[in-house]
Design a protein around this motif. Structure first.
Motif, PDB file in Angstrom:
ATOM      1  N   LYS A  17       0.838  -1.192   0.000  1.00 40.93           N
ATOM      2  CA  LYS A  17       0.000   0.000   0.000  1.00 40.93           C
ATOM      3  C   LYS A  17       0.879   1.252   0.000  1.00 40.93           C
ATOM      4  O   LYS A  17       1.881   1.330   0.699  1.00 40.93           O
ATOM      5  CB  LYS A  17      -0.903   0.015   1.238  1.00 40.93           C
ATOM      6  CG  LYS A  17      -1.775   1.266   1.380  1.00 40.93           C
ATOM      7  CD  LYS A  17      -2.631   1.202   2.634  1.00 40.93           C
ATOM      8  CE  LYS A  17      -3.401   2.503   2.852  1.00 40.93           C
ATOM      9  NZ  LYS A  17      -4.318   2.803   1.737  1.00 40.93           N
ATOM     10  N   VAL A  18       0.485   2.239  -0.790  1.00 41.54           N
ATOM     11  CA  VAL A  18       1.219   3.509  -0.821  1.00 41.54           C
ATOM     12  C   VAL A  18       0.966   4.263   0.476  1.00 41.54           C
ATOM     13  O   VAL A  18      -0.173   4.388   0.936  1.00 41.54           O
ATOM     14  CB  VAL A  18       0.775   4.368  -2.024  1.00 41.54           C
ATOM     15  CG1 VAL A  18       1.438   5.744  -1.964  1.00 41.54           C
ATOM     16  CG2 VAL A  18       1.122   3.681  -3.333  1.00 41.54           C
ATOM     17  N   VAL A  19       2.052   4.760   1.074  1.00 35.43           N
ATOM     18  CA  VAL A  19       1.919   5.479   2.335  1.00 35.43           C
ATOM     19  C   VAL A  19       2.265   6.964   2.187  1.00 35.43           C
ATOM     20  O   VAL A  19       1.764   7.802   2.940  1.00 35.43           O
ATOM     21  CB  VAL A  19       2.797   4.833   3.434  1.00 35.43           C
ATOM     22  CG1 VAL A  19       4.262   4.972   3.103  1.00 35.43           C
ATOM     23  CG2 VAL A  19       2.530   5.451   4.793  1.00 35.43           C
ATOM     24  N   GLU A  20       3.067   7.307   1.193  1.00 33.59           N
ATOM     25  CA  GLU A  20       3.577   8.679   1.102  1.00 33.59           C
ATOM     26  C   GLU A  20       3.829   9.054  -0.354  1.00 33.59           C
ATOM     27  O   GLU A  20       4.339   8.265  -1.141  1.00 33.59           O
ATOM     28  CB  GLU A  20       4.888   8.776   1.887  1.00 33.59           C
ATOM     29  CG  GLU A  20       5.666  10.061   1.702  1.00 33.59           C
ATOM     30  CD  GLU A  20       7.153   9.897   2.035  1.00 33.59           C
ATOM     31  OE1 GLU A  20       7.809  10.924   2.293  1.00 33.59           O
ATOM     32  OE2 GLU A  20       7.653   8.754   2.025  1.00 33.59           O
ATOM     33  N   PHE A  21       3.444  10.278  -0.698  1.00 37.47           N
ATOM     34  CA  PHE A  21       3.725  10.852  -2.011  1.00 37.47           C
ATOM     35  C   PHE A  21       4.386  12.203  -1.747  1.00 37.47           C
ATOM     36  O   PHE A  21       3.747  13.129  -1.244  1.00 37.47           O
ATOM     37  CB  PHE A  21       2.426  11.024  -2.800  1.00 37.47           C
ATOM     38  CG  PHE A  21       2.581  11.754  -4.117  1.00 37.47           C
ATOM     39  CD1 PHE A  21       3.633  11.487  -4.977  1.00 37.47           C
ATOM     40  CD2 PHE A  21       1.640  12.708  -4.500  1.00 37.47           C
ATOM     41  CE1 PHE A  21       3.758  12.156  -6.189  1.00 37.47           C
ATOM     42  CE2 PHE A  21       1.755  13.380  -5.708  1.00 37.47           C
ATOM     43  CZ  PHE A  21       2.807  13.100  -6.552  1.00 37.47           C
ATOM     44  N   THR A  22       5.692  12.290  -2.032  1.00 35.95           N
ATOM     45  CA  THR A  22       6.445  13.493  -1.691  1.00 35.95           C
ATOM     46  C   THR A  22       7.113  14.077  -2.933  1.00 35.95           C
ATOM     47  O   THR A  22       7.705  13.356  -3.731  1.00 35.95           O
ATOM     48  CB  THR A  22       7.530  13.181  -0.638  1.00 35.95           C
ATOM     49  OG1 THR A  22       6.893  12.754   0.563  1.00 35.95           O
ATOM     50  CG2 THR A  22       8.363  14.422  -0.336  1.00 35.95           C
ATOM     51  N   ARG A  23       6.985  15.392  -3.063  1.00 35.60           N
ATOM     52  CA  ARG A  23       7.669  16.131  -4.128  1.00 35.60           C
ATOM     53  C   ARG A  23       8.583  17.145  -3.454  1.00 35.60           C
ATOM     54  O   ARG A  23       8.112  18.029  -2.733  1.00 35.60           O
ATOM     55  CB  ARG A  23       6.646  16.826  -5.025  1.00 35.60           C
ATOM     56  CG  ARG A  23       5.836  15.854  -5.895  1.00 35.60           C
ATOM     57  CD  ARG A  23       4.441  16.331  -6.127  1.00 35.60           C
ATOM     58  NE  ARG A  23       3.675  16.337  -4.876  1.00 35.60           N
ATOM     59  CZ  ARG A  23       2.424  16.756  -4.776  1.00 35.60           C
ATOM     60  NH1 ARG A  23       1.804  17.215  -5.838  1.00 35.60           N
ATOM     61  NH2 ARG A  23       1.790  16.729  -3.620  1.00 35.60           N
ATOM     62  N   SER A  24       9.870  16.995  -3.690  1.00 36.43           N
ATOM     63  CA  SER A  24      10.859  17.845  -3.030  1.00 36.43           C
ATOM     64  C   SER A  24      11.704  18.572  -4.066  1.00 36.43           C
ATOM     65  O   SER A  24      11.911  18.090  -5.179  1.00 36.43           O
ATOM     66  CB  SER A  24      11.780  17.011  -2.136  1.00 36.43           C
ATOM     67  OG  SER A  24      11.039  16.336  -1.134  1.00 36.43           O
ATOM     68  N   LEU A  25      12.178  19.739  -3.661  1.00 37.98           N
ATOM     69  CA  LEU A  25      13.133  20.500  -4.458  1.00 37.98           C
ATOM     70  C   LEU A  25      14.405  20.672  -3.644  1.00 37.98           C
ATOM     71  O   LEU A  25      14.359  21.177  -2.518  1.00 37.98           O
ATOM     72  CB  LEU A  25      12.569  21.875  -4.827  1.00 37.98           C
ATOM     73  CG  LEU A  25      11.592  21.942  -5.997  1.00 37.98           C
ATOM     74  CD1 LEU A  25      10.971  23.332  -6.077  1.00 37.98           C
ATOM     75  CD2 LEU A  25      12.279  21.608  -7.312  1.00 37.98           C
ATOM     76  N   TYR A  26      15.526  20.240  -4.196  1.00 38.41           N
ATOM     77  CA  TYR A  26      16.820  20.344  -3.518  1.00 38.41           C
ATOM     78  C   TYR A  26      17.689  21.372  -4.225  1.00 38.41           C
ATOM     79  O   TYR A  26      17.635  21.519  -5.445  1.00 38.41           O
ATOM     80  CB  TYR A  26      17.543  18.994  -3.524  1.00 38.41           C
ATOM     81  CG  TYR A  26      16.987  17.995  -2.550  1.00 38.41           C
ATOM     82  CD1 TYR A  26      17.626  17.753  -1.335  1.00 38.41           C
ATOM     83  CD2 TYR A  26      15.834  17.275  -2.839  1.00 38.41           C
ATOM     84  CE1 TYR A  26      17.131  16.819  -0.436  1.00 38.41           C
ATOM     85  CE2 TYR A  26      15.325  16.352  -1.940  1.00 38.41           C
ATOM     86  CZ  TYR A  26      15.978  16.129  -0.748  1.00 38.41           C
ATOM     87  OH  TYR A  26      15.476  15.221   0.138  1.00 38.41           O
ATOM     88  N   ARG A  27      18.509  22.064  -3.449  1.00 38.28           N
ATOM     89  CA  ARG A  27      19.482  22.974  -4.031  1.00 38.28           C
ATOM     90  C   ARG A  27      20.495  22.200  -4.855  1.00 38.28           C
ATOM     91  O   ARG A  27      21.110  21.247  -4.372  1.00 38.28           O
ATOM     92  CB  ARG A  27      20.205  23.747  -2.925  1.00 38.28           C
ATOM     93  CG  ARG A  27      19.352  24.808  -2.285  1.00 38.28           C
ATOM     94  CD  ARG A  27      20.071  25.496  -1.165  1.00 38.28           C
ATOM     95  NE  ARG A  27      21.341  26.107  -1.552  1.00 38.28           N
ATOM     96  CZ  ARG A  27      21.915  27.097  -0.884  1.00 38.28           C
ATOM     97  NH1 ARG A  27      21.335  27.586   0.195  1.00 38.28           N
ATOM     98  NH2 ARG A  27      23.058  27.605  -1.283  1.00 38.28           N
ATOM     99  N   GLY A  28      20.686  22.619  -6.088  1.00 40.31           N
ATOM    100  CA  GLY A  28      21.629  21.925  -6.954  1.00 40.31           C
ATOM    101  C   GLY A  28      23.071  22.082  -6.525  1.00 40.31           C
ATOM    102  O   GLY A  28      23.911  21.235  -6.844  1.00 40.31           O
TER     103      GLY A  28
END
Length: 255
Positions: free
Chosen positions: A225-236
């Protein structure tokens, strides 16, 4: 600093456009340590007078360095050499939280909350989390920092059944899920390049348009079962992502 910016440093022919010569001069001074993080550059008018270049040329050369993140401009204060950010290597083979990853490095962790609460899900959240009709989604949006330096913007979505009270997350989301017996055991991540828009760049303390890394993660429980959907932006400029590759078994290689 006067000995750095002189008319003799610029070639009218053979050295390329004058704004690029100024760009290289400042970039090399930063790389060699002649210009240190936090050092203030002369004003545009002063640089033009010191170098003999036009103010338009100076403005263009400095703008290139601001866009690349090597210089920062503060309204009403001037232009400064950007602080150095330690490059962090993140292994893609480990499923860890930001808090756990920084703790392993012996670094402090801070979160600046932007928003958290229960909402009607967006279509992509319904698809990713497998939500039913009428189910709400818990959203957590925050800037993640380490040792006072903002490194990532994290936007996590979970079903209300998994996280009925988003306010209970103060530090590590995975620690809360662990306590509820709902910690993910595997995840699929997709990484792509991104140029940070003005809003996200301001949150991360970098100029708009600089390079970043967009990471989309879908995490799963042992049941699948899916528990988490995360979209992150990291400093390049702050992250390198590394993965170990192994030779495929004999029978799986292409002939």
């Amino acid at each position: 600093m006067g000995e750095l910016f002189t008319p003799e440093a610029f070639e009218e022919t053979g050295g390329g456009p004058l704004y690029l010569q100024l760009h290289r001069l400042i970039a090399e001074a930063i790389a060699s340590g002649r210009l240190q993080p936090g050092d203030s550059l002369p004003s545009e008018r002063e640089l033009a007078a010191m170098t003999g270049l036009s103010r338009v040329t100076v403005r263009k050369g400095v703008a290139e360095l601001v866009a690349s993140g090597q210089l920062v401009q503060k309204r009403g204060s001037g232009t400064f050499v950007a602080p150095r950010v330690e490059k962090l290597e993140q292994a893609l083979s480990l499923l860890t939280s930001f808090t756990e990853d920084m703790a392993r490095r012996g670094r402090s962790v801070e979160s600046r909350w932007i928003a958290r609460g229960l909402h009607a899900p967006a279509p992509e959240e319904v698809m990713a989390l497998g939500l039913g009709v009428g189910e709400k989604v818990a959203r957590l949006e925050r800037v993640r920092s380490s040792d006072g330096v903002p490194l990532a913007i994290e936007r996590a979505s979970l079903s209300q059944a998994i996280l009925p009270d988003p306010d209970c997350v103060t530090d590590s989301l995975y620690a809360v899920l662990q306590d509820r017996g709902l910690r993910p055991v595997r995840a699929v991540q997709r990484i792509s390049a991104a140029n940070l828009n003005a809003k996200d760049a301001e949150l991360l303390g970098v100029p708009p348009g600089v390079a970043g890394l967009r990471i989309e993660r879908i995490s799963y429980l042992p049941s699948g079962k899916v528990v988490e959907f995360t979209r992150s932006l990291y400093r390049g400029d702050a992250y390198d992502f590394a993965v170990e590759l192994k030779l495929a078994p004999e029978g799986e290689r292409n002939p």
